[in-house]
Design an enzyme around this catalytic site. Structure first.
Site, short mmCIF file in Angstrom:
data_model
loop_
_atom_site.label_atom_id
_atom_site.label_comp_id
_atom_site.label_asym_id
_atom_site.label_seq_id
_atom_site.Cartn_x
_atom_site.Cartn_y
_atom_site.Cartn_z
N LYS A 61 0.84 -1.21 0.00
CA LYS A 61 0.00 0.00 0.00
C LYS A 61 0.88 1.26 0.00
O LYS A 61 0.67 2.17 -0.78
CB LYS A 61 -0.94 0.00 1.23
CG LYS A 61 -1.90 -1.19 1.22
CD LYS A 61 -2.85 -1.19 2.41
CE LYS A 61 -2.18 -1.53 3.73
NZ LYS A 61 -1.60 -2.89 3.79
N THR A 62 1.87 1.29 0.90
CA THR A 62 2.76 2.45 0.94
C THR A 62 3.54 2.55 -0.36
O THR A 62 3.75 3.63 -0.90
CB THR A 62 3.77 2.29 2.11
OG1 THR A 62 3.05 1.88 3.28
CG2 THR A 62 4.52 3.57 2.38
N ASP B 110 -1.21 6.40 6.94
CA ASP B 110 -1.27 4.96 7.19
C ASP B 110 -2.22 4.71 8.37
O ASP B 110 -2.43 5.60 9.19
CB ASP B 110 0.15 4.48 7.53
CG ASP B 110 0.32 3.00 7.23
OD1 ASP B 110 -0.62 2.38 6.69
OD2 ASP B 110 1.39 2.46 7.54
N ARG C 95 6.44 -8.29 1.60
CA ARG C 95 7.31 -7.92 2.73
C ARG C 95 7.91 -9.18 3.35
O ARG C 95 9.08 -9.19 3.74
CB ARG C 95 6.55 -7.13 3.78
CG ARG C 95 7.46 -6.78 4.97
CD ARG C 95 6.79 -5.96 6.03
NE ARG C 95 6.56 -4.60 5.58
CZ ARG C 95 5.45 -3.92 5.83
NH1 ARG C 95 4.47 -4.48 6.51
NH2 ARG C 95 5.31 -2.69 5.39
N THR D 46 -5.61 -1.57 7.17
CA THR D 46 -5.78 -3.02 7.16
C THR D 46 -7.25 -3.36 7.45
O THR D 46 -7.65 -4.51 7.34
CB THR D 46 -4.90 -3.66 8.26
OG1 THR D 46 -5.13 -2.93 9.47
CG2 THR D 46 -3.44 -3.59 7.90
P1 ADP Z 1 2.10 -2.01 3.21
O1 ADP Z 1 2.13 -0.51 3.12
O2 ADP Z 1 0.92 -2.59 2.48
O3 ADP Z 1 2.22 -2.54 4.60
P2 ADP Z 1 4.63 -1.80 1.82
O4 ADP Z 1 4.22 -0.94 0.69
O5 ADP Z 1 5.39 -1.18 2.94
O6 ADP Z 1 3.36 -2.58 2.41
O7 ADP Z 1 5.46 -3.03 1.20
C1 ADP Z 1 6.26 -3.88 1.99
C2 ADP Z 1 7.52 -4.28 1.26
O8 ADP Z 1 7.17 -5.14 0.18
C3 ADP Z 1 8.28 -3.10 0.65
O9 ADP Z 1 9.59 -3.13 1.13
C4 ADP Z 1 8.30 -3.32 -0.83
O10 ADP Z 1 9.61 -3.29 -1.28
C5 ADP Z 1 7.75 -4.71 -1.05
N1 ADP Z 1 6.68 -4.67 -2.05
C6 ADP Z 1 5.40 -4.35 -1.81
N2 ADP Z 1 4.68 -4.43 -2.94
C7 ADP Z 1 5.52 -4.81 -3.91
C8 ADP Z 1 5.34 -5.10 -5.31
N3 ADP Z 1 4.14 -4.99 -5.88
N4 ADP Z 1 6.42 -5.47 -6.02
C9 ADP Z 1 7.62 -5.61 -5.41
N5 ADP Z 1 7.85 -5.37 -4.10
C10 ADP Z 1 6.81 -4.97 -3.35
#
Ligand code: ADP
Length: 356
Positions: free
Chosen positions: A84-85, A129, A237, A178
């Site tokens: 998401k981030t 977030d 992640r 979430t």
């Molecule tokens: P969330 O915000 O949903 O908790 P993040 O955006 O922080 O998740 O993603 C977590 C990790 O996973 C990041 O370090 C990122 O590098 C990796 N990641 C997330 N989505 C992808 C994607 N679509 N392709 C490659 N790596 C990804």
């Protein structure tokens, strides 16, 4: 065996990529707090999977550019670690604008949210977030900000109170959560786009693993990448975390290259099973089976028995157990599914035969 190395030039220092030893030392990975940033995809091409979302976004972004208008506010929801981030960062990069990152618990006092809104520049993205945790006051400040790009501020007390309308630059709010269900209706209604992020397929996670390995100069075969992907619970992640752990094992116990055997043996030692479940997940299923005849049992009871936070169980453990069909959510609590029993090598009470 194909050795894949695919450095996309994502902020890794050149020198470290050119070292003779292709493995980045575990201590460098472990204590490098820019690790997450260095492997975060920065554009649509390197953002793996979520194709429906990417297609919609590409059109939305193009239209906003043609109209020379800021993007609609967007809400992304789904379990932690699904990107998401990262997608918010990709959007900011594609639009060529800055993104301010904060989270709802950091916006406790009215002045926190007012301060951040007033510091935004036109077109910028504000990323919040855990937006479901915003308090009522912060939410109410956000409504006119999102709708009319104004801040309604009250000065003075009771009868002499006046409301000032302060114009704000046109910004885009991207919320991540979430728990979309916990967002209030009025807040949810103010997002022009609401999208759920999906768990990743094994093929997609193998691409994530290969990409991260390329950036970190970790040698890995395609089979090794698939072995890690299979145990990553559909979550990039986790895939990125496991590759670091397995790279440690490969460096210390093997010849530095991750193949299928090295990956499987390392993950076995780390007690991550073929479904990607770790000791907490298995403890959760076993607890429901052993102490509560397979359930249903309430989440608070489970959390207390495991000495875990309810939120951790709900946000981190449960989504994947539910998606994998090992656990079921019923109005009376959580129940282990027949698949869950089989996964732990146990028989359901109905299969055990009755004595009477
Ligand atoms: P969330 O915000 O949903 O908790 P993040 O955006 O922080 O998740 O993603 C977590 C990790 O996973 C990041 O370090 C990122 O590098 C990796 N990641 C997330 N989505 C992808 C994607 N679509 N392709 C490659 N790596 C990804």
């Amino acid at each position: 065996m194909a050795i894949i190395s695919d450095n996309e030039g994502l902020g890794i220092k050149k020198g470290s990529m050119q070292k003779k030893n292709p493995i980045v030392k575990p201590e460098n990975i472990e204590y490098d707090n820019t690790f997450e940033n260095s492997i975060r995809p920065k554009n649509f091409d390197s953002y793996i999977g979520q194709s429906a979302l990417k297609e919609t976004l590409k059109i939305t972004l193009e239209a906003a550019k043609l109209r020379e208008k800021p993007l609609d506010h967007m809400l992304f929801y789904g379990p932690p670690g699904l990107g998401k981030t990262t997608i918010a960062g990709v959007i900011a990069a594609q639009m060529g604008v800055e993104m301010r990152i904060t989270s709802a618990p950091a916006l406790e006092r009215p002045r926190d949210i007012i301060g951040i809104l007033m510091s935004l520049k036109g077109g910028e993205i504000l990323f919040i977030d855990e937006i479901h945790r915003l308090n009522k006051v912060a939410e109410e400040i956000l409504y006119p900000a999102m709708e009319d790009f104004t801040l309604d501020m009250t000065t003075g007390k009771s009868q002499t109170a006046k409301t000032l309308r302060v114009p704000l630059p046109k910004f885009t709010l991207i919320g991540a959560t979430t728990k979309a269900g916990e967002l209030s209706g009025p807040l949810r209604d103010r997002f022009g786009m609401i999208h759920r992020l999906e768990f990743y397929t094994c093929d997609e996670l193998a691409q994530v693993v290969l990409r991260t390995a390329g950036i970190l100069d970790i040698k890995i075969s395609e089979e090794g990448a698939y072995a890690i992907a299979r145990r990553s619970r559909g979550t990039p992640r986790i895939a990125n975390r496991l590759i670091k752990r397995v790279a440690d094992f490969a460096l210390v116990k093997y010849d530095g290259v991750i193949d299928e055997t090295v990956a499987n043996e390392s993950l076995d030692i780390l007690k991550i099973d073929e479904f990607g479940l770790d000791t907490t997940d298995r403890a959760l299923l076993s607890l429901i089976i052993d102490k509560y005849d397979g359930g249903p049992v309430g989440i608070e009871t489970i959390a207390a028995a495991l000495s875990e936070d309810v939120r951790t169980i709900e946000d981190v453990c449960e989504p994947y157990l539910l998606q994998a069909g090992l656990l079921q959510r019923t109005p009376r609590g959580r129940k282990v599914s027949p698949e869950g029993y089989r996964h732990l090598g146990m028989k359901m009470p109905s299969e055990q035969g009755r004595l009477f």
